[in-house]
Scaffold this motif. Structure first.
Motif, PDB file in Angstrom:
ATOM      1  N   ASN A 540       8.918   1.991  -2.326  1.00 35.16           N
ATOM      2  CA  ASN A 540       8.594   1.406  -1.018  1.00 35.16           C
ATOM      3  C   ASN A 540       7.084   1.394  -0.783  1.00 35.16           C
ATOM      4  N   ALA A 541       6.429   2.531  -1.110  1.00 38.35           N
ATOM      5  CA  ALA A 541       4.992   2.624  -0.863  1.00 38.35           C
ATOM      6  C   ALA A 541       4.222   1.590  -1.675  1.00 38.35           C
ATOM      7  N   LEU A 542       4.600   1.377  -2.951  1.00 38.34           N
ATOM      8  CA  LEU A 542       3.918   0.390  -3.788  1.00 38.34           C
ATOM      9  C   LEU A 542       4.230  -1.034  -3.340  1.00 38.34           C
ATOM     10  N   LYS A 543       5.460  -1.238  -2.853  1.00 41.41           N
ATOM     11  CA  LYS A 543       5.855  -2.586  -2.438  1.00 41.41           C
ATOM     12  C   LYS A 543       5.107  -3.010  -1.180  1.00 41.41           C
ATOM     13  N   TYR A 544       5.075  -2.112  -0.159  1.00 43.39           N
ATOM     14  CA  TYR A 544       4.509  -2.493   1.136  1.00 43.39           C
ATOM     15  C   TYR A 544       3.040  -2.085   1.291  1.00 43.39           C
ATOM     16  N   GLY A 545       2.499  -1.329   0.307  1.00 39.66           N
ATOM     17  CA  GLY A 545       1.094  -0.916   0.394  1.00 39.66           C
ATOM     18  C   GLY A 545       0.282  -1.387  -0.786  1.00 39.66           C
ATOM     19  N   ALA A 546       0.691  -2.508  -1.414  1.00 32.73           N
ATOM     20  CA  ALA A 546       0.019  -3.024  -2.608  1.00 32.73           C
ATOM     21  C   ALA A 546      -1.468  -3.233  -2.339  1.00 32.73           C
ATOM     22  N   GLY A 547      -2.266  -2.821  -3.350  1.00 35.77           N
ATOM     23  CA  GLY A 547      -3.704  -2.997  -3.233  1.00 35.77           C
ATOM     24  C   GLY A 547      -4.419  -1.834  -2.595  1.00 35.77           C
ATOM     25  N   LYS A 548      -3.702  -0.825  -2.144  1.00 33.19           N
ATOM     26  CA  LYS A 548      -4.323   0.323  -1.475  1.00 33.19           C
ATOM     27  C   LYS A 548      -3.723   1.612  -2.035  1.00 33.19           C
ATOM     28  N   PRO A 549      -4.419   2.712  -1.925  1.00 36.11           N
ATOM     29  CA  PRO A 549      -3.934   3.962  -2.529  1.00 36.11           C
ATOM     30  C   PRO A 549      -2.682   4.503  -1.837  1.00 36.11           C
ATOM     31  N   VAL A 550      -1.915   5.256  -2.606  1.00 32.42           N
ATOM     32  CA  VAL A 550      -0.724   5.941  -2.093  1.00 32.42           C
ATOM     33  C   VAL A 550      -0.957   7.433  -2.270  1.00 32.42           C
ATOM     34  N   HIS A 551      -0.784   8.192  -1.185  1.00 33.42           N
ATOM     35  CA  HIS A 551      -1.059   9.632  -1.188  1.00 33.42           C
ATOM     36  C   HIS A 551       0.244  10.406  -1.156  1.00 33.42           C
ATOM     37  N   LEU A 552       0.326  11.461  -1.999  1.00 33.22           N
ATOM     38  CA  LEU A 552       1.481  12.355  -2.013  1.00 33.22           C
ATOM     39  C   LEU A 552       0.980  13.776  -1.801  1.00 33.22           C
ATOM     40  N   HIS A 553       1.729  14.545  -1.036  1.00 32.59           N
ATOM     41  CA  HIS A 553       1.354  15.937  -0.765  1.00 32.59           C
ATOM     42  C   HIS A 553       2.606  16.805  -0.851  1.00 32.59           C
ATOM     43  N   VAL A 554       2.522  17.900  -1.654  1.00 31.30           N
ATOM     44  CA  VAL A 554       3.641  18.828  -1.823  1.00 31.30           C
ATOM     45  C   VAL A 554       3.169  20.203  -1.369  1.00 31.30           C
ATOM     46  N   GLU A 555       3.998  20.862  -0.512  1.00 34.28           N
ATOM     47  CA  GLU A 555       3.650  22.196  -0.046  1.00 34.28           C
ATOM     48  C   GLU A 555       4.917  22.951   0.326  1.00 34.28           C
ATOM     49  N   GLN A 556       4.756  24.264   0.514  1.00 36.62           N
ATOM     50  CA  GLN A 556       5.869  25.113   0.953  1.00 36.62           C
ATOM     51  C   GLN A 556       5.522  25.697   2.312  1.00 36.62           C
ATOM     52  N   ARG A 557       6.459  25.572   3.251  1.00 33.32           N
ATOM     53  CA  ARG A 557       6.302  26.134   4.592  1.00 33.32           C
ATOM     54  C   ARG A 557       7.468  27.071   4.861  1.00 33.32           C
ATOM     55  N   GLU A 558       7.158  28.379   4.753  1.00 31.13           N
ATOM     56  CA  GLU A 558       8.187  29.419   4.929  1.00 31.13           C
ATOM     57  C   GLU A 558       9.326  29.159   3.950  1.00 31.13           C
TER      58      GLU A 558
END
Length: 641
Positions: A540-558
């Motif tokens: 979805n991110a590549l389809k609707y955000g073509a031409g711009k960067p896609v950011h991913l963030h992974v973390e643990q909260r409790e």
């Protein structure tokens, strides 16, 4: 009246008769003055008799009769008898021969006796006349007091011009305190001009016949700012000495509040009648004996009975006496009649008996009419539910057909997905082999001729494979056949692997994939399903955000893992936010972006099965952010939502 106080009427009567003095009631100032007056007039008569004696010797008692009369008129019996006695002694001593001596000749004794008898008669006549006048005055005072204190309108007119002779406070206040006495009606009440009241007064005066008015409209109050009121009145002729009317008495009451209240009630009753007669609900009213007293036309049409047929009849015995199976329906078991005894509203559904003997279903509401703690009747609302039951049966039939259609659709999707997937697997393998051959001989004529076409075919086969897999997932979710294989999974590692597989597609979309992580995040999840979630969100991110960067963030909260995928593309409109996670829904037109609208639906169902959630935030033209949260430990119940 205080203790010992004598009423005015009694005072008049006692003054006239002398009873208070002769009856031993004691002497008071009034008694002394009356007796003193008797002595005075008797002495005056004696002096006058001395002056006139040379001229009236034959009648020595004449002037003394006047003294007796005045004494009796002024003081009653006591002063009158005192004057009579003194007069008899004085006349005998001073004027009967021999003068200045008491010598009682037979003829003198007769004269004195006759004088005393006539004096007694004069006293009696004066006392009775004075008493009658006192009674008349007392009656007049009492009538005047009654008129002045009466809560009614009272006025007296005299003469053909209807001159005001009397007006009580209620009448004067009604007319705004204007000057009335001595003025004609036309002068005092010019606002009545043209309303017919002058003519009515003239007719009563001329004919001697009273006139009664009911709820007559008249202008009253301040002459400069009159108000309108309603009045009940009587114009009563007052006969004169010759028997003909010489005046008119006006007696009336203002009934403005009553008239307005009654008219308001009549308007309310008319509105209520209009409502009940035009209501589509059947309305029936029964009294505390459970007898029918009212039905509106809808109730007549519903029951088949007219109001005249049921009025005064036991309602239960006419429309609710038998059950559809033919058994009697006791009134003790009837919820409608129970509302009267319990004084509580009853609602429900039942079956009534039509006039023709047939049965029909109804929805009813029975509401008691309460007066204090007592139920005086019952209002029953009825609605024929035959059509409702028919529609409900139709809805149930359609629901069964719809469920069957959905089952057949899901079965078709499942079968179609498997059938489509079967040829896709060898086709994909052949394309992969052809692609390896081209890469092995990059300078061959085959590579020059088919290199780009094979790459396009590979992407289209992958797209078709993804669509088929999406349909298969939907089929598994709707039929409850999606199973999870939980194992220890490190989310950061899975994210990197999926990003590596998407490098080629990201280059084609001119998007940079940027991963930000705080370190390893491990939990009990289904690895393949987790990869599918990442794949759907990245696609979805590549389809609707073509031409711009896609950011991913992974973390643990409790005790939860958190994955955020953010693009900088076209974003999602606010009206579409509530439906993007539904099946076959999309935030943009399918003519500009492909797909079946299943990716986010499948993503939410997979995450829900693992106890997680996915939410979306977006501003149009500024990109969208999808946030995934998953528990580190498995949830008690697993499966598709």
């Amino acid at each position: 009246m205080t203790e010992g106080e004598v009423p005015l009427e009694s005072q008049h009567r006692m003054d006239a008769t002398g009873d208070s003095r002769l009856g031993g009631g004691g002497w008071n100032n009034s008694s002394l003055m009356s007796h003193g007056f008797a002595l005075l007039v008797t002495a005056a008569a004696l002096l006058l008799q001395f002056v006139l004696y040379p001229y009236v010797r034959a009648t020595p008692f004449l002037l003394f009769f006047g003294a007796v009369m005045l004494s009796a008129w002024n003081g009653g019996w006591g002063p009158g008898l005192l004057s009579a006695g003194l007069s008899a002694v004085a006349a005998s001593y001073f004027f009967l021969p021999p003068r200045f001596a008491f010598s009682w000749r037979p003829e003198d004794l007769l004269s004195v006796s006759l004088f005393l008898a006539i004096s007694t008669l004069i006293i009696r006549l004066n006392v009775h006349t004075r008493a009658a006048q006192a009674d008349a005055e007392a009656q007049r005072e009492r009538l005047h007091t009654l008129f002045m204190r009466a809560p009614a309108i009272i006025a007296i007119h005299r003469g053909p011009e209807h001159v005001f002779e009397f007006s009580n406070p209620v009448h004067a206040q009604l007319l705004g305190g204007r000057e009335l006495l001595g003025r004609t009606v036309r002068q005092a009440q010019p606002e009545l001009e043209g309303q017919g009241f002058y003519e009515l007064l003239d007719r009563v005066y001329q004919t001697g016949e009273p006139i009664y008015g009911k709820e007559a409209l008249a202008n009253v109050g301040d002459p400069t700012h009159p108000r309108t009121g309603y009045f009940n009145f009587v114009y009563q002729p007052m006969p004169g000495r010759d028997g003909r009317p010489d005046g008119v008495m006006v007696f009336g009451f203002e009934v403005t509040e009553q008239v307005l209240a009654r008219r308001g009630l009549e308007r309310t009753e008319r509105r209520l009648a209009t409502i009940t007669h035009n209501a589509t609900l059947g309305l029936i009213m029964m009294d505390d004996r459970q007898h029918c007293v009212f039905m509106n036309p809808s109730a007549e049409q519903l029951t088949g009975f007219t109001l005249e047929e049921l009025r005064g009849q036991p309602l239960h015995d006419c429309i609710h006496h038998t059950r559809p199976d033919g058994t009697p329906y006791p009134i003790s078991e009837c919820p409608i009649d129970r509302a009267l005894a319990t004084r509580c509203q009853e609602r429900g559904h039942d079956v009534f008996v039509h006039k023709d003997g047939g049965f029909y279903p109804v929805a009813f509401t029975a509401s008691p009419i309460l007066e204090g703690d007592r139920a005086t009747g019952l209002v029953i609302e009825l609605r024929d539910t035959t059509e409702d039951q028919r529609k409900q049966a139709e809805r149930e039939r359609l629901l069964v057909e719809l469920r069957e259609a959905v089952r057949l659709r899901d079965e078709f999707l499942s079968v179609a997905s498997h059938e489509l997937r079967t040829p896709l697997t060898p086709l994909s393998l052949r394309l992969q082999g052809l692609e390896r051959s081209i890469r092995a001989e990059p300078g061959s004529p085959l590579a020059a001729r088919l290199g780009k076409e094979v790459d396009v075919m590979r992407r289209q086969v992958k797209r078709l494979s993804d669509l088929v897999n999406g349909l298969l997932d939907v089929s598994r979710i709707t039929t409850g056949r999606m199973k999870l294989l939980l194992e220890e999974v490190e989310l950061t590692e899975v994210t990197r692997e999926v990003l590596a597989r998407f490098q080629s597609e990201a280059q084609h979309a001119r998007c940079a994939l940027i991963l930000d992580t705080d370190g390893p995040v491990s939990g009990q999840w289904d690895r393949l399903r987790l990869e599918q979630v990442l794949t759907n969100l990245l696609s979805n991110a590549l389809k609707y955000g073509a031409g711009k960067p896609v950011h991913l963030h992974v973390e643990q909260r409790e005790d939860r893992a958190r994955l955020v995928v953010r693009d900088e593309g076209i974003g999602i409109h606010p009206e579409a936010m509530g439906r993007i996670f539904n099946r076959f829904e999309r935030g943009v037109s399918e003519r500009h972006y492909g797909g079946l609208g299943l990716g986010l639906y499948v993503t939410r169902q997979i995450l829900a099965a693992m106890g997680g959630t996915v939410t979306a935030e977006s501003t149009p033209a500024q990109g969208a952010t999808f946030t995934v949260e998953l528990p580190l430990q498995p949830v008690p119940s697993q499966g598709a939502a």
